[in-house]
Design an enzyme around this catalytic site. Structure first.
Site, PDB file in Angstrom:
ATOM      1  N   PRO A   1       0.869  -1.253  -0.059  1.00  0.00           N
ATOM      2  CA  PRO A   1      -0.042   0.109  -0.070  1.00  0.00           C
ATOM      3  C   PRO A   1       0.680   1.421  -0.033  1.00  0.00           C
ATOM      4  CG  PRO A   1       0.101  -0.730   2.344  1.00  0.00           C
ATOM      5  CD  PRO A   1       0.741  -1.916   1.375  1.00  0.00           C
TER       6      PRO A   1
ATOM      7  N   ASP B   1      -2.066   2.829   2.455  1.00  0.00           N
ATOM      8  CA  ASP B   1      -1.468   3.149   3.798  1.00  0.00           C
ATOM      9  C   ASP B   1      -1.961   4.499   4.346  1.00  0.00           C
ATOM     10  OD1 ASP B   1      -0.134   2.642   6.158  1.00  0.00           O
ATOM     11  OD2 ASP B   1       1.764   2.662   5.147  1.00  0.00           O
TER      12      ASP B   1
ATOM     13  N   TRP C   1       3.914   0.766  10.543  1.00  0.00           N
ATOM     14  CA  TRP C   1       4.441  -0.722   9.712  1.00  0.00           C
ATOM     15  C   TRP C   1       3.973  -1.676  10.208  1.00  0.00           C
ATOM     16  CZ3 TRP C   1       7.071  -0.359   5.640  1.00  0.00           C
ATOM     17  CH2 TRP C   1       8.157   0.703   5.467  1.00  0.00           C
TER      18      TRP C   1
ATOM     19  N   GLN D   1      12.030  -1.755   0.864  1.00  0.00           N
ATOM     20  CA  GLN D   1      11.052  -2.480   1.684  1.00  0.00           C
ATOM     21  C   GLN D   1      11.522  -3.798   2.105  1.00  0.00           C
ATOM     22  OE1 GLN D   1       8.177  -1.348   2.683  1.00  0.00           O
ATOM     23  NE2 GLN D   1       8.492   0.635   1.125  1.00  0.00           N
TER      24      GLN D   1
ATOM     25  N   TRP E   1       8.276  -3.472   4.436  1.00  0.00           N
ATOM     26  CA  TRP E   1       6.960  -4.334   4.308  1.00  0.00           C
ATOM     27  C   TRP E   1       7.552  -5.810   4.018  1.00  0.00           C
ATOM     28  CZ3 TRP E   1       3.605  -5.829  -0.307  1.00  0.00           C
ATOM     29  CH2 TRP E   1       2.355  -6.064   0.049  1.00  0.00           C
TER      30      TRP E   1
ATOM     31  N   LYS F   1      19.756  10.371  -6.135  1.00  0.00           N
ATOM     32  CA  LYS F   1      18.225   9.963  -6.019  1.00  0.00           C
ATOM     33  C   LYS F   1      17.591  11.538  -6.315  1.00  0.00           C
ATOM     34  CE  LYS F   1      17.378  10.700  -0.981  1.00  0.00           C
ATOM     35  NZ  LYS F   1      17.110   9.784   0.315  1.00  0.00           N
TER      36      LYS F   1
END
Length: 1063
Positions: free
Chosen positions: A61, A100, A536, A571, A575, A608
């Site tokens: 999510p 989320d 989380w 992640q 996640w 980035k």
RNA sequence: GGGCCCGUAGCUUAGGCAGGUGGAGCGCUCGGCUGAUAACCGAGAGGUCUUGCGUUCAAAUCGCAACGGGCCCA
């Protein structure tokens, strides 16, 4: 679709192909998305496959911040492509888009909107009001982001997404916590946590963002008890923690030195690691020193006075000693300041040695009563004061600055502090071994994502602090008795209502659940722990929450665990980990079977993308410029999924160009097919006279399907999409279309043209199905015209079709190889032509192929017609492998270094004779005897070398497996055709300029000032008229040229004047 | 400071596991084609394969180290 049905007469409706305009990605994408909505394509596709093999996908999510970025776009595009592919493969897919929606980031945004500065402002405003605002924020941003994802053509269940703020979702989290409690994996404990003094909450390791920061770098002396003027020296970057100092740590195996130093007439003794002495003495600017003794760390016994005992009275109760620790490194002084209330290592050392966990700092970052004189001061302001006080006490050895990486709250950017607080933990360290075992059972793409990266992270992980002292989150369903300390966990709303008698809670957020009490067995009152969950933990339960578990146990049994998930490599700690932990607690096994870990999007420099660097490119910008399809194929094909993607506008442009070519390839035959009323339904199954080149492209497309399938098996999306682009550009556009052009122009209804139509049609239809998962819009658009416009019984959408399958009967790898050879020869012949400046438009007498091997010869024999046409040659001469073309002369080159010594004075005459010698004869003689006679001399093989000499009108070029010679000698026939082509080309150009339809006829006048050329052209008059569809054509010298368009031309230095008019 | 990944032409990259003459696309230069045409095709120039050390007859490829970038951690 707008052009599906053509009405001919008022009564008759026929289905047929339509011509299409130029490619406009935006128009196509908007039309197609509208079309999908109209026929509810997404739901029907899912419905269509409901008897297929089950495939459960869990969407990671995204956080509802409002805007998607390139990384999230890439993420969803991967998901969409994989799911579309699986669906077309027949799988019954279960998925829901996920959101989320809780947590600090939204709280911080809402605080910003409301102008709040601290938790007090929120309490004053009212927790209920604040939570309502957060909810509103999350929901509205979800809507905005949904639109953005849908514009990319992403098909997920957007109508019934899973949302972490829904009560059913909250219950899944509660149920999970209850399992932890039952399995004794939930505990409350004093721990040092990362603390944000602004947000006044613990934050997870994963919420700490490291950035460079300048801090004090100070050396401090602690007065050793009972030894006058003797100090142990420590170093720190956080002077504000000195009031909480409890101990000093040293390494057991380092040597520590007692050093007598003198400065400004004063003498003192310092203790530090021997190997770091030079540094410390330099810092303190001591010039004179003398080592008194050294002692191993493990033998060091020192008690010292609290450095700020005078300011912090509480410190006087504690004794301060030196302890041993392996984490001490040979840096700075080798003696580490320990404040168990303010550091993780410190805390652990404190627990091990039963030291007081002294933490005189409150949640707001201000010193508490216990800090004595510092009470009320914010730690942020304390460094300077503490240093001043240490100076007064004569304990500051040196003070400077250091730039280093330090942790910050990832939302509000405040520097974190470490505080010992009471928090709720999941004891994941207890199940670490199980987790590692489960990681091995999961299929990771790439393999090292699991075996190296994830396993490494799990090995180093600590217990998971799941409590947050905040408002917008899932309330922790733990009730604690105020009298006896008994804890109970509520697993569901029903359980809560049953246990408390409360009913009709509007929802399960704070503050609704805050003031509900339970009567304890002991008779006391139980109250809810005021905390909410770490976000989380929310997403950790997604794989069963999305199945509406615990309410729907059957769904869990039928579908769980997930077949596939895919997220970015950040992640690993996020996640992938949180899900794994929660799942082992709840079910004792991994919640997913396979994981594709993808990369990050970076800017062109490989840096980035960040707002502060100003290098952010949004998906919307890309879509606005090139369309969603280009973005999709770009991110899929540019990199391996797991590599970081360096964004490049140029490359997106390339992809767009490729799509444009695909469109042109598709558009090209339509006018002819429409004109001929081509009906693929009629031709299917009937005998078609396929040419070799037709069979070749059909073979290629089947081979391509195999390649795509093999790549998709391993989620190698780049290896699936790149060959498709290559096929479209190389095989279809650059080769096949060129090959069949003359056939499509033919006016008669001959089988050869039909075969080309059939083949191209077949290839295009197959291609729509093959590219549908990756480029869902353009493939749908093509499909609607190519298939639906001719066959109303065909599936309504390309996405309802079965995936393209290779047609084994067409696969002919030998033919594919041979065609490659022919293409090489054609290229070589263009190359050769260019050397003699002979345009392709002009035929050549012959081309000679000198192959190195038999396979080339076989290719030329089999595909001679193709070769002849593409090289525009009257004749192809094929030599035997290794044979030299007899028309080539042989030049004999003397080897001076051998001739000189052999013939001495006569060498000059030998050279002269060699020049006139018959090269072919010499070469023959050398081949037969190894030597030859030249006049009175005998020459051996080492004395000469040979070189082919090429006649003037012959051009030569090599290819990987041979040579090509092009004979450009002009004959009357060739000149005749060459000039005819020149005239045709120019008349066509003029037709184009007048914007005439393909089938429209003209009247033409061509005036040529050169008698010879006029004669040549006149011979081809009928041919020219036919090619340019001229009803009449006047040719002559000095005739009057008129028409709708008149132009002067210079054709190979011959002046011509042409005029055309519409008939 | 540690773990994992990445570094190849001006740009984006293939090749790397299984060592044997580094391939593309874009851009650039020159040329060609002309009813897909605001499209397309051919040729050319352009590479210390980040650097160093090692293994090997042989290294872009394998190993070690350094440098640069990314993600994650301390």
């Amino acid at each position: 679709m707008h052009y599906r049905i053509t009405t001919l007469h008022s009564l008759e409706i026929i289905y047929m192909l339509k011509e299409v305009p130029q490619y406009d990605a935006k128009v196509v994408e908007q039309n197609i998305q509208k079309f999908w909505d109209e026929i509810d394509a997404y739901s029907r596709v899912r419905e269509l496959r409901k008897n297929g093999k089950k495939f459960f996908f869990v969407d990671g999510p995204p956080y509802t911040t409002g805007r998607i970025h390139l990384g999230t776009a890439w993420n969803k595009i991967i998901k969409d492509s994989v799911l579309r592919y699986r669906s077309m493969s027949g799988d019954h897919i279960l998925e829901r888009a996920g959101w989320d929606m809780h947590g600090l980031p939204i709280e911080v945004k809402v605080e910003g909107v409301l102008g709040f500065k601290s938790k007090k402002d929120i309490e004053t405003y009212g927790v209920g009001n604040f939570v309502a605002k957060c909810k509103e924020f999350a929901l509205s941003h979800r809507d905005e982001m949904t639109v953005q994802f849908r514009n990319l053509g992403v098909w997920l269940n957007w109508k019934e997404p899973y949302m972490t703020l829904r009560d059913e979702y909250i219950e899944a989290a509660w149920w999970t916590l209850k399992q932890a409690h039952v399995k004794k994996l939930l505990e409350k404990g004093l721990r040092v946590v990362n603390w944000c003094p602004r947000c006044e909450t613990a934050i997870a390791d994963s919420e700490v963002e490291y950035a460079d920061e300048t801090d004090p770098s100070v050396y401090i002396k602690f007065q050793v008890m009972g030894e006058e003027n003797t100090y142990i020296v420590i170093w720190t970057t956080t002077p504000w923690t000195i009031p909480a100092n409890i101990a000093v740590a040293v390494h057991p195996s380092f040597e520590y030195a007692k050093v007598r130093v003198r400065k400004d007439g004063k003498e003192e003794i310092l203790i530090m690691a021997e190997q770091l002495m030079a540094n410390v003495l330099k810092q303190g600017r001591y010039r004179d020193y003398e080592v008194i003794e050294t002692v191993l760390g493990e033998n060091l016994r020192i008690e010292y006075d609290a450095p700020l005992g005078d300011k912090v009275p509480a410190q006087r109760k504690f004794s301060h000693n030196v302890y041993l620790a392996d984490f001490v490194t040979a840096e700075n002084t080798g003696c580490v300041h320990i404040a168990p209330g303010h550091g993780i290592d410190d805390f652990e050392l404190g627990m091990k040695n039963k030291l007081p966990i002294f933490c005189p700092v409150g949640p707001d970052g201000r010193y508490t009563e216990e800090a004595g004189d510092y009470r009320g001061m914010h730690v942020r302001d304390a460094n300077k004061v503490v240093l001043d006080d240490l100076t007064v006490n004569g304990l500051l050895l040196a003070s400077g600055k250091i730039s280093h990486r330090y942790g910050h709250c990832w939302r509000c950017k405040t520097s974190i502090i470490y505080l010992a607080t009471e928090q709720w933990f999941l004891r994941v360290t207890d199940i670490k071994e199980q987790m590692l075992a489960e990681i091995e059972k999961v299929k990771w793409y790439p393999e090292w994502a699991g075996s190296a990266r994830f396993a490494d992270w799990v090995k180093g992980s600590r217990d998971w602090c799941i409590s947050r002292q905040r408002y917008w989150g899932i309330p922790i369903p733990v009730w604690v008795c105020e009298s006896c300390g008994e804890t109970e966990v509520m697993g569901t709303r029903h359980e809560l209502e049953k246990r408390t008698g409360v009913s009709k809670l509007p929802d399960l957020h704070r503050p609704n659940v805050d003031n509900i009490h339970i009567k304890c067995k002991c008779g006391g009152q139980m109250s809810r722990v005021p905390d909410v969950f770490d976000v989380w933990f929310d997403s950790a339960v997604a794989s069963w929450a999305t199945l509406n578990f615990p309410h729907d146990e059957k769904a869990l049994k039928d579908w769980w665990p997930a077949d596939f998930i895919t997220e970015g490599h950040d992640q690993t700690r996020g996640w992938f980990y949180s899900q794994m932990g929660a799942s082992l607690i709840a079910f004792g096994k991994a919640p997913y079977k396979s994981v594709l870990m993808h990369g990050f999007t970076l800017d062109t420099e490989g840096k980035k993308m960040s707002k502060s660097l100003g290098n952010v490119v949004s998906p919307e910008e890309v879509v606005a410029k090139f369309g969603a399809e280009s973005l999709r194929l770009y991110v899929l094909s540019q990199n391996a999924p797991w590599d970081d993607l360096k964004f490049s506008w140029d490359e997106v442009g390339n992809v767009h160009r490729m799509l444009n070519i695909l469109w042109n390839v598709y558009r090209f035959p339509l006018p002819y097919m429409v004109l001929d009323k081509f009906n693929p339904l009629e031709i299917k199954g009937t005998a078609v006279a396929l040419r070799l080149e037709d069979r070749w492209i059909l073979s290629r497309v089947s081979s391509l399907i195999r390649q795509v399938d093999a790549a998709m098996l391993e989620y190698n999306l780049h290896k699936a999409t790149r060959p498709i682009s290559e096929f479209i550009l190389e095989d279809l556009s650059r080769w096949y279309i060129q090959l069949i052009r003359p056939r499509t122009w033919r006016e008669s209804n001959d089988p050869d043209k039909l075969a080309a139509y059939y083949t191209l049609y077949e290839v295009l239809v197959t291609l729509t199905k093959l590219i549908a998962p990756f480029a869902p819009h353009i493939s749908e658009e093509m499909y609607q015209n190519l298939v639906r416009n001719v066959d109303p019984k065909a599936p309504e959408s390309v996405h309802m079709c079965d995936r393209a399958v290779p047609r084994e009967e067409f696969i002919d790898t030998e033919l594919e190889k041979q065609m490659n050879i022919i293409r090489e020869i054609v290229e070589a012949s263009s190359n050769a032509r260019q050397k003699l400046k002979r345009k392709l438009r002009w035929p050549v007498k012959k081309i000679v192929v000198a192959p190195k091997k038999e396979d080339v010869a076989a290719a030329v024999r089999r595909l001679e017609e193709v070769l002849k046409e593409q090289t525009n040659a009257k004749e192809i001469v094929l030599l035997a492998p290794g044979e030299t073309w007899e028309e080539l002369g042989v030049e004999v080159l003397p080897v001076h270094a051998a001739l000189g010594p052999a013939f001495k004075k006569e060498a000059g005459r030998v050279l002269a004779e060699l020049k006139n010698a018959d090269g072919k004869a010499i070469r023959r003689a050398i081949a037969e005897n190894g030597s030859f006679e030249l006049k009175e001399w005998t020459l051996t093989a080492d004395m000469i070398t040979f070189r082919d000499s090429i006649p003037q009108e012959i051009a030569q070029a090599g290819f990987s497996a041979g040579d090509v010679y092009v004979d450009t000698e002009l004959t009357r026939e060739i000149e005749c055709e060459g000039y005819a082509r020149e005239v045709i080309r120019r008349l066509q150009d003029m037709r184009k300029e007048l914007d005439l339809a393909v089938e429209e006829e003209i009247n033409a006048v061509v005036e040529i000032r050169d008698e010879r050329v006029l004669e040549l052209v006149s011979e081809s008059k009928d041919f020219i008229s036919g090619e340019v569809r001229a009803k009449s054509m006047a040719l002559g010298s000095g005739i009057e040229v008129e028409g709708d368009l008149v132009k002067d031309w210079d054709v190979e230095d011959v002046r011509m004047k042409m005029g055309i008019c519409r008939n």
